[in-house]
Design a protein around this motif. Sequence first.
Motif, PDB file in Angstrom:
ATOM      1  N   THR A 252       0.938  -0.995   0.262  1.00 28.52           N
ATOM      2  CA  THR A 252      -0.488  -0.271   0.216  1.00 28.52           C
ATOM      3  C   THR A 252       0.798   1.353  -0.197  1.00 28.52           C
ATOM      4  O   THR A 252       0.172   1.975   0.108  1.00 28.52           O
ATOM      5  CB  THR A 252      -0.828   0.649   1.505  1.00 28.52           C
TER       6      THR A 252
ATOM      7  N   ARG B 109       2.274   4.506  -1.162  1.00 25.59           N
ATOM      8  CA  ARG B 109       1.585   5.725  -2.153  1.00 25.59           C
ATOM      9  C   ARG B 109       2.592   5.798  -3.497  1.00 25.59           C
ATOM     10  O   ARG B 109       2.150   6.528  -4.182  1.00 25.59           O
ATOM     11  CB  ARG B 109       1.407   6.882  -1.396  1.00 25.59           C
TER      12      ARG B 109
ATOM     13  N   PHE C 153      -0.298   3.790  -7.447  1.00 24.05           N
ATOM     14  CA  PHE C 153      -1.283   4.060  -6.209  1.00 24.05           C
ATOM     15  C   PHE C 153      -1.267   5.291  -5.778  1.00 24.05           C
ATOM     16  O   PHE C 153      -2.490   5.571  -5.524  1.00 24.05           O
ATOM     17  CB  PHE C 153      -0.410   3.509  -5.437  1.00 24.05           C
TER      18      PHE C 153
ATOM     19  N   GLN D 100      -8.035   0.903  -9.424  1.00 27.61           N
ATOM     20  CA  GLN D 100      -7.936  -0.429  -8.253  1.00 27.61           C
ATOM     21  C   GLN D 100      -8.031   0.202  -7.281  1.00 27.61           C
ATOM     22  O   GLN D 100      -9.223   1.164  -7.606  1.00 27.61           O
ATOM     23  CB  GLN D 100      -6.295   0.482  -7.436  1.00 27.61           C
TER      24      GLN D 100
ATOM     25  N   ASN E 218      -8.399   0.550  -3.339  1.00 31.16           N
ATOM     26  CA  ASN E 218      -6.767   0.615  -2.665  1.00 31.16           C
ATOM     27  C   ASN E 218      -7.434  -0.058  -0.824  1.00 31.16           C
ATOM     28  O   ASN E 218      -6.435  -1.187  -0.544  1.00 31.16           O
ATOM     29  CB  ASN E 218      -6.305   1.930  -2.002  1.00 31.16           C
TER      30      ASN E 218
ATOM     31  N   ASN F 197      -6.534  -3.877  -1.303  1.00 28.65           N
ATOM     32  CA  ASN F 197      -5.594  -3.947  -2.837  1.00 28.65           C
ATOM     33  C   ASN F 197      -5.729  -5.121  -3.490  1.00 28.65           C
ATOM     34  O   ASN F 197      -4.846  -6.017  -4.071  1.00 28.65           O
ATOM     35  CB  ASN F 197      -4.585  -4.956  -1.572  1.00 28.65           C
TER      36      ASN F 197
END
Length: 130
Positions: free
Chosen positions: A30, A32, A55, A74, A76, A79
Amino acid sequence: QVQLVESGGGSVQAGGSLRLSCSASASGYTRRNLCRGWFRQAPGKEREGVASIYFGGGATYYTDSVKGRFTISQDNAKNTLYLQMNSLKHEDTAMYYCAADLSGLGCGSVWFRPGRYNSWGQGTQVTVSS
């Protein structure tokens, strides 16, 4: 290290749609400044970058042949990386791989190079019949 697992492949007729998913295990996924992408490889051909996403800001990158047909996204919180594939063509037939670059350098102009990524899934087959 992060483990990536693809799903969602299958067989579809030309003009159809599929959505690929890539789930990741590991909290380090995760970060950034992470770049995540989808690649594909057809028999006898080199692995090709299809799409990538940054991301941190969500910037996306696509190879010309899929622009307007494929969408990378995505979630987040989960994941999870997605590839929505519409208006599929026979030439989209390939093994599709999820990849992640954990170096923290982001995507950039070399997002399409397989060597840019250091984590790979096992792949999911997409077959488009004409």
